[in-house]
Write a protein that holds these residues in place. Structure first.
Motif, PDB file in Angstrom:
ATOM      1  N   CYS A   1       0.826  -1.216   0.000  1.00  0.00           N
ATOM      2  CA  CYS A   1       0.000   0.000   0.000  1.00  0.00           C
ATOM      3  C   CYS A   1       0.855   1.259   0.000  1.00  0.00           C
ATOM      4  CB  CYS A   1      -0.930  -0.008   1.203  1.00  0.00           C
ATOM      5  SG  CYS A   1      -2.199  -1.287   1.168  1.00  0.00           S
TER       6      CYS A   1
ATOM      7  N   THR B   1      -2.587  -2.387  -7.732  1.00  0.00           N
ATOM      8  CA  THR B   1      -3.735  -2.025  -6.905  1.00  0.00           C
ATOM      9  C   THR B   1      -4.767  -3.149  -6.884  1.00  0.00           C
ATOM     10  OG1 THR B   1      -3.388   0.307  -7.453  1.00  0.00           O
ATOM     11  CG2 THR B   1      -5.521  -0.294  -6.520  1.00  0.00           C
TER      12      THR B   1
ATOM     13  N   LEU C   1      -4.391  -5.745  -4.214  1.00  0.00           N
ATOM     14  CA  LEU C   1      -4.787  -5.423  -2.836  1.00  0.00           C
ATOM     15  C   LEU C   1      -6.115  -6.054  -2.461  1.00  0.00           C
ATOM     16  CD1 LEU C   1      -3.927  -1.595  -2.614  1.00  0.00           C
ATOM     17  CD2 LEU C   1      -2.515  -3.545  -1.946  1.00  0.00           C
TER      18      LEU C   1
ATOM     19  N   ALA D   1      -5.587   2.069  -1.398  1.00  0.00           N
ATOM     20  CA  ALA D   1      -4.422   1.801  -0.544  1.00  0.00           C
ATOM     21  C   ALA D   1      -4.651   2.337   0.865  1.00  0.00           C
ATOM     22  CB  ALA D   1      -3.174   2.428  -1.163  1.00  0.00           C
TER      23      ALA D   1
ATOM     24  N   SER E   1      -7.196   0.207   2.708  1.00  0.00           N
ATOM     25  CA  SER E   1      -6.579  -1.041   3.165  1.00  0.00           C
ATOM     26  C   SER E   1      -5.763  -0.826   4.430  1.00  0.00           C
ATOM     27  CB  SER E   1      -5.700  -1.622   2.050  1.00  0.00           C
ATOM     28  OG  SER E   1      -5.081  -2.815   2.465  1.00  0.00           O
TER      29      SER E   1
ATOM     30  N   CYS F   1      -2.199   8.354   6.253  1.00  0.00           N
ATOM     31  CA  CYS F   1      -3.282   7.697   5.513  1.00  0.00           C
ATOM     32  C   CYS F   1      -4.515   8.586   5.440  1.00  0.00           C
ATOM     33  CB  CYS F   1      -3.641   6.371   6.171  1.00  0.00           C
ATOM     34  SG  CYS F   1      -2.443   5.072   5.915  1.00  0.00           S
TER      35      CYS F   1
END
Length: 244
Positions: free
Chosen positions: A65, A108, A111, A158, A161, A220
């Motif tokens: 990620c 991606t 994921l 990302a 996640s 994030c």
């Protein structure tokens, strides 16, 4: 010893030739660097995508990620560098597309953890949506994209996640929403983060700093809010004033 045996005029000529050859070599190196600076960023994005794929295959999902988020920053920078240095080229455009497909499509998609037939089908559909988005992004309107740019979809996935610990139901739900945004052919502005208003450059700079200097959860949240704001307020926030 040889130079001492030559006439003074010959020594001067040889020195001048040596100086000119060194100067020409430096000029060629500088020109090569100018033409390939943006390509180097695209290549770095490609390496991030390939590395993310390897991390996903080895179940290092957090690393996968973060590599995609680094690729997101690199993708925003390479076009700006190419235009700033007047180094846009067909090769650079192709390299950028290959890097985007690798990082924001294949890497991606992994994921989403394709553990079954339906999960695998979702990954395939997601990758095809990115492929379609890259092939048909032109809107016919200057400085406008058609369909959500895949780097933003990748950034949202990302960050989701990382924040949810890879919760599959949430991830797959977000993936479906991103697929719909990428293929709905809606208009999105060419954000030009590094070529537009000062506050956008500050947003980018803070993002780089948070990548290395802040707790992961704050970073994030920052990237998630940044990417969602592009979806919710594309024209109000992210259109360049000079392009309107």
């Amino acid at each position: 010893m040889i130079l001492m045996m030559l006439p003074p005029s010959s020594v001067l000529q040889n020195t001048r030739k040596l100086f000119l050859s060194e100067q020409l070599g430096r000029t060629q190196i500088t020109e090569f660097a100018r033409k390939n600076a943006a390509n180097a960023l695209s290549l770095a994005n490609l390496v991030m995508g390939l590395s993310s794929i390897l991390c996903s295959l080895n179940r290092h999902h957090q690393c996968a990620c973060w590599l995609l988020i680094v690729g997101f920053l690199l993708d925003l920078a390479d076009g700006a560098v190419a235009r700033q240095l007047n180094a846009c080229s067909p090769l650079g455009a192709k390299l950028d597309d290959y890097a985007d497909f690798t990082s924001f499509g294949l890497a991606t998609g992994l994921l989403l953890h394709a553990d079954g037939i339906l999960d695998g089908l979702l990954v395939i559909v997601y990758v095809l949506a990115v492929f379609t988005r890259l092939c048909f992004f032109s809107s016919g309107i200057p400085f406008m994209y058609r369909g959500l740019p895949c780097p933003y979809a990748s950034s949202i996935l990302a960050c989701t996640s990382l924040l949810t610990g890879g919760h599959l139901v949430v991830l797959r739900t977000v993936a479906v929403i991103m697929i719909l945004f990428m293929v709905d052919q809606g208009f999105y502005p060419h954000d030009k983060v590094l070529e537009s208003q000062l506050w956008k450059k500050i947003v980018f700079a803070i993002g780089v700093l948070m990548m290395f200097c802040s707790p992961s959860i704050l970073a994030c949240m920052y990237y998630l809010i940044w990417s969602i704001s592009y979806i919710l307020f594309p024209g109000f926030l992210w259109s360049c004033k000079e392009d309107l």
